[in-house]
Design a protein around this motif. Structure first.
Motif, short mmCIF file in Angstrom:
data_model
loop_
_atom_site.label_atom_id
_atom_site.label_comp_id
_atom_site.label_asym_id
_atom_site.label_seq_id
_atom_site.Cartn_x
_atom_site.Cartn_y
_atom_site.Cartn_z
N ASN A 226 -15.70 8.89 11.40
CA ASN A 226 -15.09 8.65 10.10
C ASN A 226 -13.61 8.97 10.20
O ASN A 226 -13.21 9.81 11.01
CB ASN A 226 -15.74 9.54 9.04
N ASP A 227 -12.81 8.31 9.43
CA ASP A 227 -11.40 8.66 9.32
C ASP A 227 -10.90 8.24 7.95
O ASP A 227 -11.46 7.37 7.31
CB ASP A 227 -10.56 8.03 10.44
N GLY A 228 -9.86 8.92 7.52
CA GLY A 228 -9.30 8.59 6.22
C GLY A 228 -8.22 9.57 5.83
O GLY A 228 -7.88 10.48 6.58
N TYR A 229 -7.70 9.38 4.65
CA TYR A 229 -6.66 10.23 4.10
C TYR A 229 -7.30 11.10 3.02
O TYR A 229 -7.90 10.57 2.08
CB TYR A 229 -5.53 9.39 3.53
N ALA B 293 0.85 -1.19 0.00
CA ALA B 293 0.00 0.00 0.00
C ALA B 293 0.88 1.24 0.00
O ALA B 293 1.83 1.31 0.76
CB ALA B 293 -0.90 0.00 1.22
N GLU B 294 0.55 2.16 -0.84
CA GLU B 294 1.29 3.40 -0.91
C GLU B 294 0.35 4.57 -0.62
O GLU B 294 -0.76 4.62 -1.15
CB GLU B 294 1.91 3.59 -2.29
N ILE B 295 0.80 5.49 0.21
CA ILE B 295 0.03 6.68 0.52
C ILE B 295 0.70 7.85 -0.17
O ILE B 295 1.89 8.08 0.00
CB ILE B 295 -0.05 6.90 2.05
N ARG B 296 -0.08 8.58 -0.92
CA ARG B 296 0.47 9.74 -1.63
C ARG B 296 0.96 10.78 -0.63
O ARG B 296 0.44 10.88 0.48
CB ARG B 296 -0.60 10.35 -2.53
N SER B 297 1.93 11.56 -1.02
CA SER B 297 2.52 12.54 -0.11
C SER B 297 1.67 13.79 0.03
O SER B 297 1.89 14.57 0.96
CB SER B 297 3.92 12.94 -0.60
N ASP B 298 0.67 13.99 -0.82
CA ASP B 298 -0.13 15.20 -0.75
C ASP B 298 -1.45 15.01 0.01
O ASP B 298 -2.37 15.79 -0.13
CB ASP B 298 -0.41 15.74 -2.14
N VAL B 299 -1.55 13.95 0.82
CA VAL B 299 -2.76 13.72 1.61
C VAL B 299 -2.44 13.77 3.10
O VAL B 299 -1.30 13.57 3.51
CB VAL B 299 -3.42 12.36 1.26
N THR B 300 -3.47 14.08 3.89
CA THR B 300 -3.34 14.19 5.33
C THR B 300 -4.41 13.32 5.97
O THR B 300 -5.54 13.25 5.48
CB THR B 300 -3.53 15.65 5.77
N ILE C 161 -9.91 16.03 13.92
CA ILE C 161 -8.50 15.95 14.29
C ILE C 161 -7.68 15.69 13.04
O ILE C 161 -7.94 14.74 12.30
CB ILE C 161 -8.27 14.83 15.33
N ILE C 162 -6.72 16.56 12.81
CA ILE C 162 -5.83 16.43 11.65
C ILE C 162 -4.51 15.89 12.14
O ILE C 162 -3.84 16.51 12.96
CB ILE C 162 -5.66 17.78 10.95
N VAL C 163 -4.17 14.69 11.67
CA VAL C 163 -2.95 14.02 12.13
C VAL C 163 -1.83 14.25 11.14
O VAL C 163 -1.98 14.13 9.97
CB VAL C 163 -3.19 12.51 12.30
N VAL D 180 -9.34 12.49 11.28
CA VAL D 180 -10.20 11.66 12.11
C VAL D 180 -11.35 12.54 12.61
O VAL D 180 -11.11 13.61 13.16
CB VAL D 180 -9.44 11.06 13.31
N ILE D 181 -12.58 12.09 12.40
CA ILE D 181 -13.76 12.84 12.84
C ILE D 181 -14.38 12.07 14.00
O ILE D 181 -14.77 10.92 13.86
CB ILE D 181 -14.77 13.00 11.69
N LEU D 182 -14.42 12.74 15.16
CA LEU D 182 -14.95 12.12 16.37
C LEU D 182 -16.35 12.64 16.67
O LEU D 182 -16.61 13.84 16.54
CB LEU D 182 -14.04 12.41 17.56
#
Length: 53
Positions: free
Chosen positions: A26-29, A3-10, A51-53, A13-15
């Motif tokens: 919900n959570d995701g990139y 799995a590869e995560i692109r470098s332009d995503v953050t 929350i932005i990780v 997490v929504i609580l």
């Protein structure tokens, strides 16, 4: 499987904090340009925490 995560995503997490315990709604990139739209959609601070990780 690789799995590869692109470098332009953050990761975002929504609580749901409306109850006694916080639950992950919900959570995701997401691309950085969409994060402001997500924060605007969940702007009710008594119910949601973004929350932005």
């Amino acid at each position: 499987m690789v799995a590869e995560i692109r470098s332009d995503v953050t990761r975002v997490v929504i609580l749901d904090i409306s109850g006694i315990y916080a639950k992950i709604h919900n959570d995701g990139y997401f691309p950085k340009d969409i994060i402001s739209e997500i924060e605007n959609q969940y702007r009710d601070t008594l119910r949601w925490r973004v929350i932005i990780v």
